[in-house]
Design an enzyme around this catalytic site. Structure first.
Site, PDB file in Angstrom:
ATOM      1  N   ARG A  28       1.992  -9.310 -19.205  1.00 46.77           N
ATOM      2  CA  ARG A  28       2.545 -10.367 -19.425  1.00 46.77           C
ATOM      3  C   ARG A  28       4.172  -9.899 -20.240  1.00 46.77           C
ATOM      4  O   ARG A  28       5.347 -10.281 -19.832  1.00 46.77           O
ATOM      5  CB  ARG A  28       2.238 -10.255 -21.652  1.00 46.77           C
ATOM      6  CG  ARG A  28       2.501 -12.110 -21.964  1.00 46.77           C
ATOM      7  CD  ARG A  28       2.546 -12.851 -22.490  1.00 46.77           C
ATOM      8  NE  ARG A  28       2.362 -12.102 -24.085  1.00 46.77           N
ATOM      9  CZ  ARG A  28       2.391 -12.841 -26.062  1.00 46.77           C
ATOM     10  NH1 ARG A  28       2.209 -13.850 -26.301  1.00 46.77           N
ATOM     11  NH2 ARG A  28       3.201 -11.284 -27.057  1.00 46.77           N
ATOM     12  N   ALA A  90       4.963 -17.842 -23.755  1.00 43.74           N
ATOM     13  CA  ALA A  90       3.691 -17.267 -23.149  1.00 43.74           C
ATOM     14  C   ALA A  90       2.525 -17.804 -24.547  1.00 43.74           C
ATOM     15  O   ALA A  90       2.479 -17.218 -25.495  1.00 43.74           O
ATOM     16  CB  ALA A  90       4.165 -15.871 -23.111  1.00 43.74           C
ATOM     17  N   SER A  91       1.667 -18.129 -24.343  1.00 39.66           N
ATOM     18  CA  SER A  91       0.484 -17.905 -24.631  1.00 39.66           C
ATOM     19  C   SER A  91      -0.228 -16.677 -24.984  1.00 39.66           C
ATOM     20  O   SER A  91       0.531 -15.761 -24.389  1.00 39.66           O
ATOM     21  CB  SER A  91      -0.543 -18.983 -24.015  1.00 39.66           C
ATOM     22  OG  SER A  91      -0.535 -20.461 -23.567  1.00 39.66           O
ATOM     23  N   ARG A  92      -0.832 -17.163 -26.379  1.00 41.51           N
ATOM     24  CA  ARG A  92      -0.932 -15.089 -27.245  1.00 41.51           C
ATOM     25  C   ARG A  92      -1.900 -14.726 -25.822  1.00 41.51           C
ATOM     26  O   ARG A  92      -3.287 -15.566 -25.483  1.00 41.51           O
ATOM     27  CB  ARG A  92      -2.198 -15.063 -28.273  1.00 41.51           C
ATOM     28  CG  ARG A  92      -3.149 -16.133 -28.179  1.00 41.51           C
ATOM     29  CD  ARG A  92      -3.649 -16.326 -29.674  1.00 41.51           C
ATOM     30  NE  ARG A  92      -3.188 -16.996 -30.560  1.00 41.51           N
ATOM     31  CZ  ARG A  92      -2.658 -16.271 -31.710  1.00 41.51           C
ATOM     32  NH1 ARG A  92      -3.128 -14.717 -32.047  1.00 41.51           N
ATOM     33  NH2 ARG A  92      -2.205 -16.619 -32.487  1.00 41.51           N
TER      34      ARG A  92
END
Length: 378
Positions: A28, A90-92
């Site tokens: 990420r 940005a999602s977990r």
């Protein structure tokens, strides 16, 4: 640019079966901008982290299992404090992993993603399936451009389209899978039309009542063009821009945007607010916390007034209720709570949805023969 280096998977996040290489090789951190606002769950706040000033802090946030805001107020935000509304993130990583597991992809499948965001999810899909099998749609040109740059730096080139995700990508379909990374209120018929029979859609859905508290839904398209499936878990996503919730009409001094969502009693990720939203139409709620308790706010979105239920202390013998306007919101709320309790205090995984080919949805409890919410026509 962010600190160099491939980075690492988020600590403690288990990649779904078949996704280990993708999560190991596509971190990420490679898709985050130099300035981010990681979510502080304890304080329900967002603290700005700049990679140029605090590279170690930035790296820790990027590699954490926390959601990270990357844009406020559709890009109009300036300054160091968080903006009014988070509009890209940005999602977990654990949520990304759960959604990809639910998507159940296999080699050779074609996937449509609605909401490119940073590009990380598209890169994971491209790593697993091949870039030529992935199409992703982003409504914000600046966000799409940044995602394409990050993808290119990682050597990944899925098809990135700029436009309204509600239209899908008909010229590049049909698709076997659809994944949506923004919360929706209505399921566009175009999404079902662009999926093959037997195709799967994974998306966050909810009502205006709980705003950013939705539930993850997994639908299977039937041969007749309709779709059906069950809800999986509670999630929190930014709203699809064309379907953003209206702010309730109210006096300026009444709180709404500055209070944090909670449940009754306030326990954060409690299922009841989602169920209440199926009973209280055209309503919204939020919780304002105090040192000695909290206030439960209920608003009629059509202008029929508001209700405030004040409780002193975490638990107590009663609630002091104030109400303005003709709609008996507090009575409706208590009726919804009684209905939920009578049903056995279910979690969202006992709910499912049937979506007609027209896009009109029905939510049911346990079985499709037990409808509890039907989308109004129009």
């Amino acid at each position: 640019m962010p600190p160099s280096g491939a980075g690492a998977p988020a600590a403690g996040v288990q990649a779904p079966a078949g996704w280990g290489d993708a999560f190991a090789e596509v971190p990420r951190a490679a898709f985050l901008p130099p300035v981010i606002w990681p979510h502080d769950q304890a304080g329900e706040t967002f603290a700005r982290v700049d990679a140029r000033l605090d590279p170690a802090g930035w790296r820790a946030a990027a590699e954490s299992d926390l959601p990270v805001v990357t844009q406020w107020d559709d890009g109009a935000h300036t300054g160091e404090a968080p903006g009014r509304e988070a509009t890209s993130s940005a999602s977990r990583p654990s949520l990304v992993a759960a959604m990809l597991a639910a998507l159940d992809v296999a080699p050779g499948m074609r996937v449509l993603e609605i909401g490119t965001g940073t590009g990380w999810n598209a890169a994971l899909l491209a790593h697993r399936l091949g870039a030529d099998r992935v199409t992703t749609v982003e409504i914000d040109p600046a966000v799409a451009e940044a995602a394409e740059r990050s993808l290119a730096l990682m050597g990944s080139r899925p098809r990135v389209l700029v436009g309204d995700g509600a239209a899908g990508a008909p010229e590049h379909g049909p698709f076997d899978r659809l994944i949506v990374t923004c919360g929706v209120r209505r399921i566009p018929p175009a999404w079902l039309e662009q999926l093959v029979p037997g195709g799967l859609a994974v998306l966050p859905w909810g009502t205006p009542f709980s705003r950013h508290r939705d539930a993850l839904l997994r639908l299977t398209v039937r041969p007749d063009g309709a779709a059906e499936g069950r809800f999986l878990s509670l999630v929190s996503f930014m709203r699809m821009r064309a379907q953003r919730d209206a702010s309730p009409p109210r006096s300026a001094e009444l709180p709404f945007h500055d209070i944090r969502s909670a449940a009754w009693p306030p326990h954060g990720w409690h299922p009841f607010p989602f169920f209440a939203g199926l009973r209280l139409r055209d309503a919204a709620y939020a919780v304002q916390r105090h040192d000695d308790g909290h206030t439960q706010w209920l608003y009629d979105l059509a202008g029929g007034g508001w209700t405030a239920g004040v409780r002193r202390g975490r638990v107590g013998p009663g609630v002091w209720v104030r109400q303005a306007g003709p709609r008996p919101l507090w009575d409706e709320y208590l009726d919804a709570y009684a209905w939920w309790r009578a049903a056995g205090q279910p979690d969202v995984d006992r709910l499912g949805m049937t979506v007609a080919g027209s896009g009109r949805a029905t939510v049911w409890l346990d079985e499709p023969s037990h409808p509890v919410w039907t989308e109004p026509p129009g």
